[in-house]
Every structure is written in structure tokens, then in C-alpha cells.
Design an enzyme around this catalytic site. Structure first.
Site, PDB file in Angstrom:
ATOM      1  N   CYS A 109      11.668  11.229 -13.939  1.00  0.00           N
ATOM      2  CA  CYS A 109      12.332  12.515 -13.778  1.00  0.00           C
ATOM      3  C   CYS A 109      13.326  12.747 -14.901  1.00  0.00           C
ATOM      4  O   CYS A 109      14.062  11.853 -15.294  1.00  0.00           O
ATOM      5  CB  CYS A 109      13.038  12.595 -12.423  1.00  0.00           C
ATOM      6  SG  CYS A 109      14.299  11.339 -12.183  1.00  0.00           S
ATOM      7  N   CYS A 147       9.896  13.161 -32.857  1.00  0.00           N
ATOM      8  CA  CYS A 147      10.129  14.427 -33.568  1.00  0.00           C
ATOM      9  C   CYS A 147      11.242  15.245 -32.932  1.00  0.00           C
ATOM     10  O   CYS A 147      11.759  16.179 -33.559  1.00  0.00           O
ATOM     11  CB  CYS A 147       8.854  15.269 -33.584  1.00  0.00           C
ATOM     12  SG  CYS A 147       7.439  14.477 -34.358  1.00  0.00           S
ATOM     13  N   CYS A 156      -5.544  31.937 -25.961  1.00  0.00           N
ATOM     14  CA  CYS A 156      -6.504  33.019 -26.212  1.00  0.00           C
ATOM     15  C   CYS A 156      -5.810  34.373 -26.243  1.00  0.00           C
ATOM     16  O   CYS A 156      -6.275  35.303 -26.902  1.00  0.00           O
ATOM     17  CB  CYS A 156      -7.616  32.992 -25.170  1.00  0.00           C
ATOM     18  SG  CYS A 156      -7.035  33.048 -23.460  1.00  0.00           S
ATOM     19  N   HIS A 199      -9.277  34.630 -19.191  1.00  0.00           N
ATOM     20  CA  HIS A 199      -9.548  34.365 -20.598  1.00  0.00           C
ATOM     21  C   HIS A 199      -9.566  35.676 -21.370  1.00  0.00           C
ATOM     22  O   HIS A 199     -10.055  36.694 -20.869  1.00  0.00           O
ATOM     23  CB  HIS A 199     -10.901  33.653 -20.739  1.00  0.00           C
ATOM     24  CG  HIS A 199     -11.241  33.241 -22.130  1.00  0.00           C
ATOM     25  ND1 HIS A 199     -10.493  32.308 -22.835  1.00  0.00           N
ATOM     26  CD2 HIS A 199     -12.241  33.621 -22.957  1.00  0.00           C
ATOM     27  CE1 HIS A 199     -11.037  32.135 -24.035  1.00  0.00           C
ATOM     28  NE2 HIS A 199     -12.094  32.923 -24.132  1.00  0.00           N
TER      29      HIS A 199
END
Length: 450
Positions: A16, A49, A117, A400
């Protein structure tokens, strides 16, 4: 605990709090190679990173984990939308599309980075607007301020929103799509920049293509007004305003004293509601027939009485009065973007109007919706279709997006489905259930001949 659970992508353990409680961070410190974790919103994060992860592994491991997590969530809660494969959501309209499933070398697709998309369909649509693409392809590279640090391809958590240049990332994408050196291009740098400047688009849940387009054009507009040549420009002269910018004439009439008030409202796109007589799912009258795009435009422009909460403050009556509102088109833009309001939100219920709206591929004439007394002899009122964005599926937060575009470079209509680009036809386009429509204004001489 259910408080901010994070899954380690190396060993599968759950902890957590990435930073709040520190358990996930402690796990990474004790296991140096366990550097990437993912949360319930499908956002992957790298401790090394100190940033969200945009790219995937070559074999798509992160996306595979997202799919498993969503499928598991759908089993527990069927209302949750998933990463539905496009093949299950889309019905092929013509045999020509079935026979043209191979990617075409002339046009490039855009890789799906995880439910992106919505972004790919809008980018492909804009890439088929010639004047728009010409501007960005010939725009000099713009280097954002780096405060003395070396510029990076991606934008980290340490970079500030004002250091992110969406114009530059968009310029690169348009150039790559135009050159089409690869069959599919990854928009990861643009997506990374978008995450930094627009937190609402972070994560890998399905987003609304119209909301993305609105934000993209608005951001490009304001960046171009300040970044080009390093000087503050007149916002009315940006390519966004010159191509997409139109003007509405908004007339409000006080029903008590009959005083008329007129103001002019600028727009970059028009959101059109579908008339209720077509939208009714039950008890729909047979005489309603097929809904045409002009029905939606007329519904947008029609006079309506304002709700009590929106009543106009009449200057003559010196109080709020019952009033009506009516729109006219005053200035027509070279590129007319129309948004069909298919998604409805009522309390906790969300639904989609999966109704077919008939629209013309050529010759959309808007003369009947213009402001009174406009000289139409010096104005082209006819538009031809350039691109369409379609939402497949019934879910508001799932489904989509694909796009159809009329490519001047390759010739003819093409279907853009993420990384796959296939030949299409006018019949396939006209039979699609459009969500966004991009129309180009005809030159005045051609308009008058038609």
C-alpha cells in the site's frame, strides 16, 4: 488494505502507498531490481526514473498485466469497461475493408500505448487536414526552456508544465505521419507531455476523444500565441483560430418587454445534441424516420426558452425574466468540427446513444443557419467531409475509437485503427456511426458552381 494498492511487476507482491505509507518504496529499496509497480488505475511507475512509465517491454508485458487486471475487475464488477478487442466491437461495413487488412506503406498508423485509441483517432483525423498539416510540417523546431539542463525526449516529474512544449511534440508526430517511414509510429513522447500538462489524461483508462481534441487545440492555440519567435502573438492569428475558429450570433429575447440582446460567441467546434424524437429508445414515433446531421444542427440553432436558473438579467426590466435563446452561424470556419453528443450522464447512470445519424460526404450547405442579412455571395457555405472519428461499443468509459480519413496524398478513404491502416470506401464511411466530423469549406468558386 484497499488504500492505494500497488503491484510489483517483478514479483507480484502488493504494497500500500507508493510514497504515502512507504511500504512499496521500502520493498523497492530492499529489492533493487524491483523498480516498476502498477496501481488499480493501470498506471505504471518506475522508482529509478521517478516517473510514470509510458513505454512497454518489446513483448508487451505491462499491457498483458493491465488486461489481466481489467478482466479480473470485470468479473467482480460487470459494469467496469475493459480493454475490449476491436474485432469484437467493430462490424466490417464492406467487403473492400475485409480484403485490405494489410497495413499500407503510404500511410502510417499510431501504436496503442494502452487505451490511447482516443488520442490516435483524433491525431489521424487532424493529419488529413492539409492546411493544418502543412503549417506544422514547415514550423521550425521549438525548444522549450530547460533551465540550463540537457533537454530530454520525455518529460519527468521534475519538469514543470511551463517547460513542456506540446506544439513541438505535435509537430514531430505530424511530420512522422506525413513521411510515413514506418508502418506504425509510437506517440509516446506526445503522450508523456500530455500527462505532464493535463493530469486528467494520466493513466490508461479510456478517455473521451472530444475532450482530448478540445484540450489539444486549446493548448496548441495558447502555446503558438506565446512560443513562436519567442514573442507574444495575437491569439486571433494562430493557425488554430484561423482554421477552426468560427463565430455564433447569440440572440436572447426577454419575453416580458420583448427587448432583444445580441452577443457573439467564438467557437472551435460545435457540440450537437441529437433531437429527442430520434433519441427515444421506447415509444419512438415511426414518422421520426432517420436522423440527419442537419436535424442536429437545426436542433442546436432552434429557439428555446431558458431554464429558470439560466434566465437573462434584462436591463430594461432590471431583473431576471423569462427569456428565449437562438443561435445563428455568423462566421464560418475553414475547418468545421462537429461533435455529436452521444454520451448522456444522469445522476449515477451513464449511457450512450448508439443511433445512426446520416451525414453527407459532400455538399453540406449551411446557408439556412446563417445570421440574417449576411451577404452569401461573398461567402462559401458548402462543406465536404475530410475525416470522421467513430466510437465502437456501448460503454461510456470503454469501447474503442477508430477514424476514417480522406487522404489527399494516398488518394481515397482510409480506415485508421491504431497501428493498422486499411483502404476503405465512401459507403463504409457514410454507414459509420460518427462521433466527431471534420468538414472542409469549399472554395467560393467551387461552392457557387455546385
Amino acid at each position: 488494505t484497499h488504500k492505494s494498492p500497488w503491484l510489483c511487476l517483478t514479483c507480484g507482491s502488493v504494497h500500500c502507498g507508493r510514497y504515502v505509507n512507504g511500504h512499496a518504496k521500502i520493498h523497492q529499496e530492499n529489492h533493487a531490481n524491483h523498480m516498476v509497480c502498477i496501481d488499480s488505475s493501470l498506471v505504471a511507475f518506475c522508482y529509478v526514473c521517478d516517473d510514470n512509465v509510458i513505454n512497454d517491454t518489446p513483448d508487451g508485458r505491462i499491457q498483458a498485466v493491465r488486461t489481466v487486471m481489467l478482466e479480473r475487475e470485470r468479473v467482480l464488477d460487470p459494469s467496469v469497461g475493459g480493454l475490449e478487442p476491436p474485432s469484437k466491437l467493430m462490424k466490417t461495413s464492406t467487403a473492400s475493408e475485409d480484403n485490405a487488412s494489410a497495413p499500407l506503406p503510404k500511410l502510417a498508423g499510431l501504436r496503442n500505448l494502452g487505451n490511447t485509441c482516443f488520442m490516435n483517432s483524433v491525431l489521424q483525423s487532424l493529419s488529413n487536414i492539409q492546411d493544418f498539416c502543412f503549417y506544422f510540417r514547415h514550423l521550425p523546431a521549438i525548444a522549450p526552456p530547460c533551465n540550463g539542463k540537457k533537454a530530454n525526449q520525455y518529460h519527468t516529474r521534475q519538469s514543470k508544465p511551463e517547460d513542456v512544449c506540446l506544439v513541438e511534440e505535435f509537430r514531430k508526430i505530424i511530420s512522422d505521419l506525413t513521411e510515413a517511414k514506418a508502418t506504425a509510429i509510437s506517440p509516446d513522447a506526445l503522450f508523456s507531455a500530455l500527462w505532464k500538462v493535463a493530469p486528467c489524461f494520466r493513466g490508461y483508462q479510456q478517455q473521451d476523444a472530444h475532450e482530448f481534441m478540445r484540450y489539444l487545440l486549446d493548448r496548441l492555440h495558447h502555446e503558438l500565441a506565446t512560443l513562436v519567435n519567442g514573442e507574444q502573438q495575437d491569439e486571433s492569428t494562430t493557425i488554430i483560430n484561423r482554421l477552426f475558429g468560427g463565430m455564433l450570433r447569440n440572440e436572447v429575447d426577454c419575453l416580458e418587454c420583448r427587448q432583444k440582446y445580441v452577443k457573439h460567441d467564438p467557437f472551435l467546434d460545435l457540440s450537437l445534441g441529437i433531437p429527442e424524437r430520434f433519441a427515444q429508445r421506447r415509444g419512438r414515433p415511426k414518422e421520426a424516420g432517420v436522423c440527419h446531421l442537419k436535424d442536429c444542427i437545426a436542433h442546436f440553432c432552434d429557439m428555446e426558452e431558458l431554464a429558470e436558473s439560466e434566465q437573462y438579467q434584462c436591463e430594461r426590466c432590471r431583473q431576471r425574466q423569462r427569456s428565449t435563446k437562438k443561435f445563428y452561424l455568423r462566421d464560418l470556419p475553414p475547418v468545421l468540427c462537429l461533435h455529436l453528443k452521444r454520451f448522456r450522464y444522469a445522476m449515477a447512470a451513464r449511457s450512450k446513444l448508439d443511433l445512426f445519424v446520416q451525414f453527407p460526404l459532400e455538399g453540406l450547405d449551411l446557408k439556412e443557419f446563417l445570421s440574417p442579412n449576411l451577404d452569401t455571395t461573398k461567402l462559401s457555405t458548402v462543406y465536404d467531409l475530410a475525416a470522421v472519428v467513430v466510437h465502437h461499443g456501448s460503454g461510456v468509459g470503454s469501447g474503442h475509437y477508430t477514424a476514417y480519413g480522406l487522404s489527399a496524398r494516398a488518394g481515397g478513404w482510409f480506415h485508421f485503427n491504431d497501428s493498422t491502416v486499411t483502404c476503405s470506401s465512401a459507403d463504409a464511411v457514410s454507414n459509420s456511426k460518427a462521433y466527431l466530423l471534420y468538414y472542409l469549406q469549399r472554395p467560393l468558386a467551387s461552392s457557387s458552381k455546385s
